[in-house]
Design a protein around this motif. Sequence first.
Motif, PDB file in Angstrom:
ATOM      1  N   LEU A  46      19.480 -41.894 -19.435  1.00 44.48           N
ATOM      2  CA  LEU A  46      20.319 -41.324 -18.382  1.00 44.48           C
ATOM      3  C   LEU A  46      20.578 -39.841 -18.645  1.00 44.48           C
ATOM      4  CD1 LEU A  46      21.996 -41.877 -15.834  1.00 44.48           C
ATOM      5  CD2 LEU A  46      23.905 -42.503 -17.322  1.00 44.48           C
ATOM      6  N   VAL A  47      20.831 -39.501 -19.908  1.00 48.66           N
ATOM      7  CA  VAL A  47      21.070 -38.100 -20.266  1.00 48.66           C
ATOM      8  C   VAL A  47      19.815 -37.269 -20.039  1.00 48.66           C
ATOM      9  CG1 VAL A  47      21.612 -36.541 -22.176  1.00 48.66           C
ATOM     10  CG2 VAL A  47      22.906 -38.659 -21.894  1.00 48.66           C
ATOM     11  N   SER A  48      18.648 -37.813 -20.386  1.00 47.72           N
ATOM     12  CA  SER A  48      17.387 -37.089 -20.171  1.00 47.72           C
ATOM     13  C   SER A  48      17.144 -36.831 -18.685  1.00 47.72           C
ATOM     14  CB  SER A  48      16.217 -37.889 -20.750  1.00 47.72           C
ATOM     15  OG  SER A  48      16.320 -38.002 -22.149  1.00 47.72           O
ATOM     16  N   ALA A  49      17.488 -37.806 -17.836  1.00 48.90           N
ATOM     17  CA  ALA A  49      17.288 -37.652 -16.399  1.00 48.90           C
ATOM     18  C   ALA A  49      18.159 -36.538 -15.833  1.00 48.90           C
ATOM     19  CB  ALA A  49      17.574 -38.972 -15.687  1.00 48.90           C
ATOM     20  N   ILE A  50      19.415 -36.488 -16.243  1.00 49.11           N
ATOM     21  CA  ILE A  50      20.319 -35.468 -15.712  1.00 49.11           C
ATOM     22  C   ILE A  50      19.957 -34.084 -16.268  1.00 49.11           C
ATOM     23  CG2 ILE A  50      22.101 -35.740 -17.492  1.00 49.11           C
ATOM     24  CD1 ILE A  50      22.718 -35.149 -13.768  1.00 49.11           C
ATOM     25  N   ALA A  51      19.471 -34.047 -17.515  1.00 48.88           N
ATOM     26  CA  ALA A  51      19.059 -32.765 -18.101  1.00 48.88           C
ATOM     27  C   ALA A  51      17.827 -32.222 -17.383  1.00 48.88           C
ATOM     28  CB  ALA A  51      18.786 -32.943 -19.599  1.00 48.88           C
ATOM     29  N   ASP A  52      16.868 -33.091 -17.069  1.00 48.95           N
ATOM     30  CA  ASP A  52      15.664 -32.653 -16.348  1.00 48.95           C
ATOM     31  C   ASP A  52      16.010 -32.114 -14.963  1.00 48.95           C
ATOM     32  OD1 ASP A  52      14.105 -33.366 -18.490  1.00 48.95           O
ATOM     33  OD2 ASP A  52      13.479 -35.297 -17.652  1.00 48.95           O
ATOM     34  N   LYS A  53      16.928 -32.802 -14.290  1.00 42.98           N
ATOM     35  CA  LYS A  53      17.321 -32.359 -12.941  1.00 42.98           C
ATOM     36  C   LYS A  53      17.987 -30.986 -12.989  1.00 42.98           C
ATOM     37  CE  LYS A  53      20.265 -33.661  -9.004  1.00 42.98           C
ATOM     38  NZ  LYS A  53      19.209 -33.467  -7.984  1.00 42.98           N
ATOM     39  N   ALA A  54      18.848 -30.773 -13.959  1.00 44.78           N
ATOM     40  CA  ALA A  54      19.551 -29.489 -14.050  1.00 44.78           C
ATOM     41  C   ALA A  54      18.609 -28.371 -14.486  1.00 44.78           C
ATOM     42  CB  ALA A  54      20.710 -29.608 -15.034  1.00 44.78           C
ATOM     43  N   GLY A  69      29.624 -28.406 -17.090  1.00 44.15           N
ATOM     44  CA  GLY A  69      29.170 -29.062 -18.311  1.00 44.15           C
ATOM     45  C   GLY A  69      29.805 -30.431 -18.428  1.00 44.15           C
ATOM     46  N   PHE A  70      29.138 -31.333 -19.156  1.00 46.28           N
ATOM     47  CA  PHE A  70      29.625 -32.706 -19.309  1.00 46.28           C
ATOM     48  C   PHE A  70      29.776 -33.067 -20.786  1.00 46.28           C
ATOM     49  CE2 PHE A  70      27.284 -34.342 -15.240  1.00 46.28           C
ATOM     50  CZ  PHE A  70      28.239 -33.740 -14.453  1.00 46.28           C
ATOM     51  N   LEU A  71      30.730 -33.924 -21.054  1.00 46.19           N
ATOM     52  CA  LEU A  71      30.709 -34.763 -22.245  1.00 46.19           C
ATOM     53  C   LEU A  71      30.424 -36.171 -21.752  1.00 46.19           C
ATOM     54  CD1 LEU A  71      33.669 -33.606 -24.539  1.00 46.19           C
ATOM     55  CD2 LEU A  71      31.222 -33.200 -24.836  1.00 46.19           C
ATOM     56  N   SER A  88      22.370 -25.364 -18.482  1.00 47.31           N
ATOM     57  CA  SER A  88      20.990 -24.927 -18.665  1.00 47.31           C
ATOM     58  C   SER A  88      20.013 -26.098 -18.707  1.00 47.31           C
ATOM     59  CB  SER A  88      20.863 -24.116 -19.959  1.00 47.31           C
ATOM     60  OG  SER A  88      21.184 -24.916 -21.081  1.00 47.31           O
ATOM     61  N   GLY A  89      20.532 -27.322 -18.792  1.00 43.68           N
ATOM     62  CA  GLY A  89      19.675 -28.495 -18.835  1.00 43.68           C
ATOM     63  C   GLY A  89      19.434 -29.017 -20.232  1.00 43.68           C
ATOM     64  N   THR A  90      20.168 -28.505 -21.208  1.00 45.76           N
ATOM     65  CA  THR A  90      20.051 -29.002 -22.580  1.00 45.76           C
ATOM     66  C   THR A  90      21.119 -30.053 -22.835  1.00 45.76           C
ATOM     67  OG1 THR A  90      21.467 -27.220 -23.401  1.00 45.76           O
ATOM     68  CG2 THR A  90      19.085 -26.857 -23.432  1.00 45.76           C
ATOM     69  N   ALA A  91      20.810 -31.001 -23.694  1.00 47.49           N
ATOM     70  CA  ALA A  91      21.748 -32.054 -24.048  1.00 47.49           C
ATOM     71  C   ALA A  91      21.555 -32.414 -25.516  1.00 47.49           C
ATOM     72  CB  ALA A  91      21.552 -33.289 -23.172  1.00 47.49           C
ATOM     73  N   TYR A  92      22.638 -32.501 -26.250  1.00 44.42           N
ATOM     74  CA  TYR A  92      22.593 -32.820 -27.672  1.00 44.42           C
ATOM     75  C   TYR A  92      23.591 -33.931 -27.974  1.00 44.42           C
ATOM     76  CZ  TYR A  92      20.108 -28.374 -28.075  1.00 44.42           C
ATOM     77  OH  TYR A  92      19.204 -27.351 -27.922  1.00 44.42           O
ATOM     78  N   GLU A  93      23.249 -34.757 -28.955  1.00 45.21           N
ATOM     79  CA  GLU A  93      24.139 -35.842 -29.343  1.00 45.21           C
ATOM     80  C   GLU A  93      24.984 -35.405 -30.536  1.00 45.21           C
ATOM     81  OE1 GLU A  93      24.066 -40.696 -29.995  1.00 45.21           O
ATOM     82  OE2 GLU A  93      22.186 -39.561 -30.014  1.00 45.21           O
TER      83      GLU A  93
END
Length: 209
Positions: A46-54, A69-71, A88-93
Amino acid sequence: MFRIDDHVGIGIAGLTSDARVLSNFMRQQAMGSRMVFNRAIPVNRLVSAIADKAQVNTQEYGRRPYGVGFLIIGQDQSGPHLYEFSPSGTAYEYYAMSIGARSQSAKTYLEKNYESFEDATLDQLINHGLHALRETLQQDKELTNLNTSIGIVGPRGEAEKGTAIKGGGAFRILQDEKVDGYLSKLEPKENTTTAAAPTGGDEDVPMEG
């Protein structure tokens, strides 16, 4: 905060209108997984999908990046997860993270205490989160049930005893009087006011030549 699915929720910092657009997209992804595969979507997918869209909006002419931005918190078969998503479309855990105005003060608190999180109970984790949130407030402000909400995914805490929770640990948001039990457990703020140094009175001080 927004609920995405039974096992996922988000906290936002930025433009609420953009957050609604992206959260609706996330809900569509989660619904599609349940309809097609008959299972909850894994949090990392789900996180990858939203990052790709952004990220697409940063490449194409005539579009602007999403101003939010989201948590993202969630729980799936691989365990609990916390992701930070940026426009920017980046997401980190992360083990712990804060976003938004004055968030650096909260990050400093979390960095000092995160090693104790693994063995902490739910109530202790919430207490740490509230302490970190309080670090971002101005000196004369306090956390109250009017300016505080708590998002939880997982088993119920001490303050939720007697409350039915879907699936034993679905994402829920505690607001108003439901947060009072946690706020009452916060230790008082340390008094950082220092006394002025004593002066030597009005006597003239001779100057050495």
